[in-house]
Design a protein around this motif. Sequence first.
Motif, PDB file in Angstrom:
ATOM      1  N   THR A  10       0.835  -1.208   0.000  1.00 16.41           N
ATOM      2  CA  THR A  10       0.000   0.000   0.000  1.00 16.41           C
ATOM      3  C   THR A  10       0.868   1.255   0.000  1.00 16.41           C
ATOM      4  O   THR A  10       1.851   1.337   0.740  1.00 16.41           O
ATOM      5  N   ILE A  11       0.510   2.228  -0.831  1.00 20.66           N
ATOM      6  CA  ILE A  11       1.180   3.528  -0.801  1.00 20.66           C
ATOM      7  C   ILE A  11       0.696   4.285   0.436  1.00 20.66           C
ATOM      8  O   ILE A  11      -0.502   4.503   0.607  1.00 20.66           O
ATOM      9  N   ILE A  12       1.620   4.667   1.307  1.00 20.20           N
ATOM     10  CA  ILE A  12       1.261   5.422   2.510  1.00 20.20           C
ATOM     11  C   ILE A  12       1.717   6.862   2.335  1.00 20.20           C
ATOM     12  O   ILE A  12       2.917   7.129   2.179  1.00 20.20           O
ATOM     13  N   VAL A  13       0.752   7.773   2.348  1.00 21.46           N
ATOM     14  CA  VAL A  13       1.047   9.203   2.251  1.00 21.46           C
ATOM     15  C   VAL A  13       0.908   9.810   3.640  1.00 21.46           C
ATOM     16  O   VAL A  13      -0.138   9.674   4.276  1.00 21.46           O
ATOM     17  N   GLY A  14       1.949  10.460   4.122  1.00 19.60           N
ATOM     18  CA  GLY A  14       1.918  11.072   5.439  1.00 19.60           C
ATOM     19  C   GLY A  14       1.662  12.566   5.364  1.00 19.60           C
ATOM     20  O   GLY A  14       2.295  13.280   4.577  1.00 19.60           O
ATOM     21  N   ARG A  15       0.726  13.021   6.192  1.00 19.06           N
ATOM     22  CA  ARG A  15       0.438  14.454   6.287  1.00 19.06           C
ATOM     23  C   ARG A  15       0.309  14.802   7.769  1.00 19.06           C
ATOM     24  O   ARG A  15      -0.622  14.369   8.445  1.00 19.06           O
ATOM     25  N   SER A  16       1.265  15.577   8.271  1.00 18.88           N
ATOM     26  CA  SER A  16       1.256  15.965   9.674  1.00 18.88           C
ATOM     27  C   SER A  16       0.495  17.267   9.855  1.00 18.88           C
ATOM     28  O   SER A  16       0.975  18.341   9.472  1.00 18.88           O
TER      29      SER A  16
END
Length: 312
Positions: free
Chosen positions: A84-90
């Motif tokens: 799975t592509i995991i996109v992180g946004r803090s």
Amino acid sequence: YVPHLRSLQLFFLDYLQTALRPFGFANKPPEKSADKPKTTALSGLGIFTNGGGRAKEYVDKVNPEMVVLLGGNFDFAGSIPDSTIIVGRSYDQFPDTLPDDPSDVKTKLETLMTQNPKVDVWQGYNEALYHLIDEKSWSERDAFVWLTKHDTATIHAGIAKNKSVCIGNFKEGTPENLNGSYFKKYIADINSEGAKAGNIKVYLCVHEHERTTTNSDNWTFGQRYNGRFKEILSKGLNLPVLVTVSGFDSEAGPSVGSGKGWLGVIDSSIYLQMLLNYQKEAKAAGATSVAVFQVGLGGSWDPFDISSLLDL
């Protein structure tokens, strides 16, 4: 005689199990959860989540192509398959209130990348053009200067830490003037920086890029791919696309002002088909993957939670 006695025991045990099976007393091993197929009608559909609510169940059952993970704590990334592509946004580091100078973006992203190695792709500030132009009343020129600086810093952070990144993060309707000189310069600058990226991927990430409608007679035909990001790419931005948010994430259609979200106004099976149609159309137009808003955010966002679609 002992072997003969054992044979009789096995014979009578088999007889009893056969006779009692209709009454539910058969001696069979319990079914393991791991033996259940990980498939649902949503199979593959990405989500926007903070890891709360039924997010773990969703990931286990759906095996989403992409998870956009919002939060200050990215431990949930460890529960997501490597495929799975995991996109992180803090949201802690990059809230909706934008600074006048994005010079600290590179340092912030590099810290997040180091602390959270499981996350594949990182995003900085979201919907910058909208916040700068519509909310802060900046000129188009100044907004693009800010965005170019932000996205250049984002790419440089990715290069430094060998992590893929999101640039643009455009809300639906932005950039407003795709033929303007400021957007053309932005494209030239980003293509130049992207050419230095080497093995990492620089994605054009778009937010809410679908068509919605407030016409109560037609609202079920909302959430359709509207061609916008394909038009952006046609101007020469040579990047793969991730749709980081799709689906209802505001009071669209006849629910305007009601706070009901999609749960209050549309049948689950219809909404599911809308989401699948959008994913199909967006990917046909060139999107790598699509994430739907949302699972697990809680609070006022509960009426927008799609985890109940797991039960269809």
